[in-house]
Design a protein around this motif. Structure first.
Motif, mmCIF file in Angstrom:
data_model
loop_
_atom_site.group_PDB
_atom_site.id
_atom_site.type_symbol
_atom_site.label_atom_id
_atom_site.label_comp_id
_atom_site.label_asym_id
_atom_site.label_seq_id
_atom_site.Cartn_x
_atom_site.Cartn_y
_atom_site.Cartn_z
ATOM 1 N N LEU A 190 -20.375 104.304 -18.336
ATOM 2 C CA LEU A 190 -19.050 103.920 -18.938
ATOM 3 C C LEU A 190 -17.810 104.704 -18.567
ATOM 4 O O LEU A 190 -16.748 104.344 -18.579
ATOM 5 N N PHE A 191 -18.408 105.855 -17.954
ATOM 6 C CA PHE A 191 -17.026 106.637 -17.417
ATOM 7 C C PHE A 191 -16.869 106.931 -15.936
ATOM 8 O O PHE A 191 -16.511 107.894 -15.466
ATOM 9 N N ARG A 192 -17.169 105.715 -15.264
ATOM 10 C CA ARG A 192 -16.656 106.052 -13.789
ATOM 11 C C ARG A 192 -15.511 105.722 -13.465
ATOM 12 O O ARG A 192 -14.867 104.812 -13.785
ATOM 13 N N GLU A 193 -15.091 106.518 -12.647
ATOM 14 C CA GLU A 193 -13.644 106.498 -12.279
ATOM 15 C C GLU A 193 -13.751 105.383 -10.872
ATOM 16 O O GLU A 193 -14.678 105.039 -10.303
ATOM 17 N N GLY A 194 -12.509 104.695 -10.750
ATOM 18 C CA GLY A 194 -12.449 103.822 -9.569
ATOM 19 C C GLY A 194 -12.976 102.310 -10.194
ATOM 20 O O GLY A 194 -13.149 101.434 -9.257
ATOM 21 N N GLY A 195 -12.892 102.089 -11.466
ATOM 22 C CA GLY A 195 -13.033 100.475 -11.923
ATOM 23 C C GLY A 195 -14.516 100.301 -11.805
ATOM 24 O O GLY A 195 -15.617 101.136 -11.475
ATOM 25 N N LEU A 196 -14.764 98.762 -11.988
ATOM 26 C CA LEU A 196 -16.137 98.303 -11.893
ATOM 27 C C LEU A 196 -16.640 98.297 -10.743
ATOM 28 O O LEU A 196 -15.892 98.225 -9.764
ATOM 29 N N PRO A 197 -18.127 98.516 -10.593
ATOM 30 C CA PRO A 197 -18.705 98.097 -9.304
ATOM 31 C C PRO A 197 -18.657 96.681 -8.922
ATOM 32 O O PRO A 197 -18.271 95.973 -9.818
ATOM 33 N N VAL A 198 -18.799 96.454 -7.513
ATOM 34 C CA VAL A 198 -18.808 95.207 -7.048
ATOM 35 C C VAL A 198 -20.227 94.410 -7.354
ATOM 36 O O VAL A 198 -20.375 93.274 -6.752
ATOM 37 N N TYR A 199 -21.147 94.931 -8.151
ATOM 38 C CA TYR A 199 -22.394 94.267 -8.486
ATOM 39 C C TYR A 199 -22.399 93.902 -9.792
ATOM 40 O O TYR A 199 -21.745 94.397 -10.659
#
Lengths: 99, 218
Positions: free
Chosen positions: A90-99
């Motif tokens: 929930l707290f990853r930087e750089g937005g949503l992953p591409v999968y």
């Protein structure tokens, strides 16, 4: 030997309650409950149903309490699994992953 | 012990490393519960995948869930609840030495489990017909969301693993019917039927969560 033998009325009323709750969980989707309360309501009903099955169909209510502790521990560890993973995802930087 | 004579007469199943039948029964049942814990955690991995993905893409879950048929999902929920009742009635019948009734209740449970699988088969076939396959085989273009295939991968993994459990449950209950017909289970010894019942109820509990989480996203 003094194993608990469930009475017919107990088994039938638990099944009846489960059917009513199944209807209820479908019926609450007909009225639009706003996010996130719709998920909370759905999960609450599911937890009540699962508890009824575990206590009265799986006999935890009459059993040695150790079996209930064992089962609840699985829920505890599942919760730890969910919470710790979400603390990452929930707290990853750089937005949503591409999968 | 009031029923000492009955217990002595039917003691052939008592393993030498247990003090008495009660200890053997309780140990076996505890072992079953520990196995059920590993089942919860195995499905848990899929539930975690579901939760993370839904937290990332709530709009996808809302959109893709519309492809699932609530009526069929609800019917299957009712079918599984009925099957949980019949297996509970079967255990009660064994405890009361009504073996014939127990066999009928177990046969009814298998029939209901079969009904569940047939409904699931039609659901899967309907989706396969539209090109809704898991993973890279997904070719359906009826959904806007670019990650739509991933919802169905999660859907197929969760309902698929659950379906495998339903089939295993059917085999186990069939085995219990054979045991009952041979007279190997009775009020003095019914541990395998009890443990099969526990397994079957867990399969029901997992579906109780799968149904609202997959079908009822409004």
């Amino acid at each position: 030997m003094s194993h608990h033998i469930s009475t017919l009325p107990t088994l039938l009323s638990v099944a009846g309650a489960l059917l009513v709750l199944t209807f209820l969980t479908v019926a609450v989707t007909w009225i639009n409950i706003p996010e996130p309360f719709n998920v909370i309501v759905a999960i609450t009903i599911a937890v009540v149903k699962a508890t009824a099955v575990a206590m009265f169909f799986m006999n935890l209510y009459w059993d040695s309490k150790f079996n209930s502790v064992v089962f609840l521990l699985s829920i505890l560890f599942l919760t730890i699994f969910v919470v710790i993973t979400l603390l990452d995802t929930l707290f990853r930087e750089g937005g949503l992953p591409v999968y | 012990m009031a029923n000492q004579s009955v217990a002595t007469e039917k003691k052939s199943h008592l393993q030498h490393h247990f003090v008495d039948e009660d200890q053997q029964f309780e140990s076996s049942k505890m072992g079953m519960w520990i196995f059920l814990v590993t089942e919860v955690l195995m499905f848990g991995g899929l539930f975690v995948a579901y939760i993370i993905y839904r937290a990332w893409h709530p709009d996808l879950f809302y959109e893709a869930a519309q492809e699932l048929d609530v009526a069929l999902g609800a019917t299957n929920t009712v079918v599984l609840i009925a099957s949980s009742l019949t297996i509970a009635l079967a255990i009660r019948a064994v405890q009361l030495d009504k073996i014939k009734a127990a066999i009928n209740y177990m046969a009814a449970t298998i029939l209901l489990a079969g009904t569940f699988m047939v409904i699931k088969y039609f659901e899967y076939m309907d989706k396969f017909g539209k090109g809704i396959y898991p993973g890279e085989s997904y070719t359906y273009d009826g959904l806007e969301h670019e990650m739509a295939a991933n919802f169905f991968s999660i859907y197929y993994m969760m309902t698929g693993l659950h379906g495998i459990h339903v089939v295993i449950g059917m085999v186990l209950i069939g085995w219990m019917i054979i045991k009952a017909k041979k007279g190997l289970v009775h009020s003095g010894y019914y541990t395998p039927v009890e443990n099969t019942g526990l397994f079957w109820h867990l399969v029901d509990i997992i579906w109780i969560f799968l149904f609202p989480l997959l079908y009822l996203i409004d």
